[in-house]
Design a protein around this motif. Structure first.
Motif, PDB file in Angstrom:
ATOM      1  N   MET A  29       0.840  -1.183   0.000  1.00 20.11           N
ATOM      2  CA  MET A  29       0.000   0.000   0.000  1.00 20.11           C
ATOM      3  C   MET A  29       0.886   1.248   0.000  1.00 20.11           C
ATOM      4  O   MET A  29       1.818   1.362   0.790  1.00 20.11           O
ATOM      5  N   LEU A  30       0.578   2.161  -0.902  1.00 18.69           N
ATOM      6  CA  LEU A  30       1.341   3.400  -1.007  1.00 18.69           C
ATOM      7  C   LEU A  30       0.777   4.455  -0.076  1.00 18.69           C
ATOM      8  O   LEU A  30      -0.437   4.653   0.007  1.00 18.69           O
ATOM      9  N   THR A  31       1.690   5.140   0.616  1.00 21.96           N
ATOM     10  CA  THR A  31       1.328   6.292   1.432  1.00 21.96           C
ATOM     11  C   THR A  31       2.304   7.410   1.107  1.00 21.96           C
ATOM     12  O   THR A  31       3.403   7.157   0.592  1.00 21.96           O
ATOM     13  N   HIS A  32       1.908   8.631   1.379  1.00 19.49           N
ATOM     14  CA  HIS A  32       2.832   9.747   1.197  1.00 19.49           C
ATOM     15  C   HIS A  32       2.754  10.671   2.410  1.00 19.49           C
ATOM     16  O   HIS A  32       1.763  10.674   3.132  1.00 19.49           O
ATOM     17  N   ARG A  33       3.856  11.396   2.598  1.00 19.93           N
ATOM     18  CA  ARG A  33       3.929  12.367   3.682  1.00 19.93           C
ATOM     19  C   ARG A  33       4.965  13.416   3.339  1.00 19.93           C
ATOM     20  O   ARG A  33       5.785  13.238   2.430  1.00 19.93           O
ATOM     21  N   ILE A  34       4.926  14.506   4.096  1.00 23.65           N
ATOM     22  CA  ILE A  34       5.931  15.555   3.936  1.00 23.65           C
ATOM     23  C   ILE A  34       7.241  15.052   4.545  1.00 23.65           C
ATOM     24  O   ILE A  34       7.257  14.504   5.649  1.00 23.65           O
ATOM     25  N   ALA A  35       8.327  15.248   3.828  1.00 24.72           N
ATOM     26  CA  ALA A  35       9.650  14.835   4.311  1.00 24.72           C
ATOM     27  C   ALA A  35      10.112  15.756   5.438  1.00 24.72           C
ATOM     28  O   ALA A  35       9.748  16.938   5.481  1.00 24.72           O
ATOM     29  N   VAL A  36      10.906  15.188   6.332  1.00 23.15           N
ATOM     30  CA  VAL A  36      11.516  15.949   7.429  1.00 23.15           C
ATOM     31  C   VAL A  36      13.032  15.746   7.363  1.00 23.15           C
ATOM     32  O   VAL A  36      13.527  14.841   6.693  1.00 23.15           O
ATOM     33  N   MET A  37      13.756  16.582   8.078  1.00 25.88           N
ATOM     34  CA  MET A  37      15.218  16.526   8.022  1.00 25.88           C
ATOM     35  C   MET A  37      15.764  15.157   8.428  1.00 25.88           C
ATOM     36  O   MET A  37      16.805  14.742   7.919  1.00 25.88           O
ATOM     37  N   ASP A  38      15.059  14.435   9.295  1.00 21.86           N
ATOM     38  CA  ASP A  38      15.513  13.096   9.685  1.00 21.86           C
ATOM     39  C   ASP A  38      15.466  12.102   8.524  1.00 21.86           C
ATOM     40  O   ASP A  38      16.040  11.013   8.614  1.00 21.86           O
ATOM     41  N   ASP A  39      14.805  12.455   7.425  1.00 28.44           N
ATOM     42  CA  ASP A  39      14.721  11.589   6.243  1.00 28.44           C
ATOM     43  C   ASP A  39      15.917  11.754   5.310  1.00 28.44           C
ATOM     44  O   ASP A  39      16.056  11.000   4.338  1.00 28.44           O
ATOM     45  N   LEU A  40      16.776  12.742   5.563  1.00 24.92           N
ATOM     46  CA  LEU A  40      17.834  13.094   4.603  1.00 24.92           C
ATOM     47  C   LEU A  40      18.717  11.924   4.185  1.00 24.92           C
ATOM     48  O   LEU A  40      18.980  11.754   2.989  1.00 24.92           O
ATOM     49  N   ASP A  41      19.206  11.136   5.106  1.00 20.24           N
ATOM     50  CA  ASP A  41      20.103  10.036   4.731  1.00 20.24           C
ATOM     51  C   ASP A  41      19.412   9.067   3.781  1.00 20.24           C
ATOM     52  O   ASP A  41      19.997   8.659   2.767  1.00 20.24           O
ATOM     53  N   ASN A  42      18.175   8.705   4.076  1.00 19.91           N
ATOM     54  CA  ASN A  42      17.431   7.785   3.203  1.00 19.91           C
ATOM     55  C   ASN A  42      17.130   8.420   1.852  1.00 19.91           C
ATOM     56  O   ASN A  42      17.211   7.752   0.817  1.00 19.91           O
ATOM     57  N   LEU A  43      16.787   9.708   1.845  1.00 22.51           N
ATOM     58  CA  LEU A  43      16.510  10.396   0.584  1.00 22.51           C
ATOM     59  C   LEU A  43      17.762  10.464  -0.283  1.00 22.51           C
ATOM     60  O   LEU A  43      17.711  10.167  -1.485  1.00 22.51           O
ATOM     61  N   ARG A  44      18.878  10.814   0.311  1.00 23.88           N
ATOM     62  CA  ARG A  44      20.128  10.915  -0.467  1.00 23.88           C
ATOM     63  C   ARG A  44      20.556   9.554  -1.011  1.00 23.88           C
ATOM     64  O   ARG A  44      21.051   9.459  -2.139  1.00 23.88           O
ATOM     65  N   ALA A  45      20.359   8.496  -0.241  1.00 21.50           N
ATOM     66  CA  ALA A  45      20.702   7.157  -0.721  1.00 21.50           C
ATOM     67  C   ALA A  45      19.813   6.763  -1.900  1.00 21.50           C
ATOM     68  O   ALA A  45      20.300   6.215  -2.899  1.00 21.50           O
ATOM     69  N   LEU A  46      18.526   7.054  -1.798  1.00 26.53           N
ATOM     70  CA  LEU A  46      17.611   6.757  -2.905  1.00 26.53           C
ATOM     71  C   LEU A  46      18.013   7.548  -4.149  1.00 26.53           C
ATOM     72  O   LEU A  46      18.049   6.998  -5.255  1.00 26.53           O
ATOM     73  N   MET A  47      18.324   8.821  -3.988  1.00 23.57           N
ATOM     74  CA  MET A  47      18.710   9.662  -5.122  1.00 23.57           C
ATOM     75  C   MET A  47      19.959   9.139  -5.812  1.00 23.57           C
ATOM     76  O   MET A  47      20.020   9.100  -7.039  1.00 23.57           O
ATOM     77  N   ALA A  48      20.953   8.728  -5.042  1.00 26.47           N
ATOM     78  CA  ALA A  48      22.183   8.195  -5.629  1.00 26.47           C
ATOM     79  C   ALA A  48      21.889   6.940  -6.443  1.00 26.47           C
ATOM     80  O   ALA A  48      22.384   6.788  -7.569  1.00 26.47           O
ATOM     81  N   ARG A  49      21.069   6.046  -5.904  1.00 26.78           N
ATOM     82  CA  ARG A  49      20.703   4.828  -6.643  1.00 26.78           C
ATOM     83  C   ARG A  49      19.920   5.165  -7.894  1.00 26.78           C
ATOM     84  O   ARG A  49      20.137   4.571  -8.963  1.00 26.78           O
ATOM     85  N   ALA A  50      18.989   6.111  -7.784  1.00 28.93           N
ATOM     86  CA  ALA A  50      18.173   6.480  -8.944  1.00 28.93           C
ATOM     87  C   ALA A  50      19.041   7.073 -10.050  1.00 28.93           C
ATOM     88  O   ALA A  50      18.894   6.720 -11.226  1.00 28.93           O
ATOM     89  N   ILE A  51      19.958   7.970  -9.683  1.00 28.16           N
ATOM     90  CA  ILE A  51      20.836   8.566 -10.690  1.00 28.16           C
ATOM     91  C   ILE A  51      21.673   7.483 -11.359  1.00 28.16           C
ATOM     92  O   ILE A  51      21.768   7.420 -12.585  1.00 28.16           O
ATOM     93  N   ASP A  52      22.262   6.605 -10.577  1.00 25.77           N
ATOM     94  CA  ASP A  52      23.142   5.568 -11.118  1.00 25.77           C
ATOM     95  C   ASP A  52      22.400   4.556 -11.988  1.00 25.77           C
ATOM     96  O   ASP A  52      22.931   4.109 -13.005  1.00 25.77           O
ATOM     97  N   HIS A  53      21.183   4.181 -11.611  1.00 29.56           N
ATOM     98  CA  HIS A  53      20.481   3.117 -12.315  1.00 29.56           C
ATOM     99  C   HIS A  53      19.490   3.604 -13.368  1.00 29.56           C
ATOM    100  O   HIS A  53      19.399   3.010 -14.442  1.00 29.56           O
ATOM    101  N   LEU A  54      18.741   4.653 -13.081  1.00 30.71           N
ATOM    102  CA  LEU A  54      17.656   5.039 -13.978  1.00 30.71           C
ATOM    103  C   LEU A  54      18.096   5.978 -15.095  1.00 30.71           C
ATOM    104  O   LEU A  54      17.369   6.146 -16.074  1.00 30.71           O
TER     105      LEU A  54
END
Length: 176
Positions: A1-26
């Motif tokens: 099930m998909l949910t969404h929420r506003i990001a907070v500063m505590d999400d930064l490490d996970n967001l940056r890791a996702l971005m690096a993978r997305a840039i490298d793969h997609l």
């Protein structure tokens, strides 16, 4: 099930890791290996979006599936560490287009509606803030999604050279 929420500063490490993978793969198949390396200096997260409360993440059963935001500021694209200059001026919804910013999908969730979900959340929020138009600077990998969401090309752009390599981008826009 998909949910969404506003990001907070505590999400930064996970967001940056996702971005690096997305840039490298997609980006593979759309950019050369050299352009993918250079794009890390063009793309990324502008933490002002999190501070402004305009950056969202989408989760699937607790796993970060994608992220993206919109902005009422003049900066069109680029992250904190990018070569692109920040433009913090506030836009006027009566005459300016809101900015769609930093859209990324976890490669494990590619082509499963995550980008479309993030786009809808961002457009709804921009519309609620009084904006009638949106603009973005699209990566080549993102262009097919953005076209399918109703975005039209405005201008082709090349990034500033990074170690002699330029990254192709496409400025796109849409009426809400």
């Amino acid at each position: 099930m998909l949910t969404h929420r506003i990001a907070v500063m505590d999400d930064l490490d996970n967001l940056r890791a996702l971005m690096a993978r997305a840039i490298d793969h997609l980006q593979t198949g759309f950019l050369t290996p050299e352009q993918i390396t250079a794009s890390r200096h063009v793309m990324g997260l502008d933490t002002q979006l999190i501070k402004d409360g305009t950056y969202f993440l989408v989760e699937s059963d607790g796993v970060l599936a994608g992220c993206g935001g919109w902005s009422y500021r003049a900066t069109l694209y680029g992250g904190d560490a990018s070569v692109v200059a920040r433009e913090p001026e506030v836009l006027d919804p009566a005459k300016d287009a809101a900015r769609i910013r930093a859209m990324y999908t976890n490669p494990d969730f590619a082509r499963r509606g995550i980008g479309r979900r993030v786009m809808q959340v961002c457009e709804d929020a921009a519309r609620a803030a009084g904006f009638a138009r949106t603009e973005m600077m699209a990566t080549m990998a993102g262009v097919p999604l953005y076209r399918s969401c109703g975005y039209s090309p405005i201008e082709e752009v090349l990034s500033a050279p990074i170690d002699g390599v330029q990254v192709p981008l496409l400025r796109m826009g849409k009426s809400l």
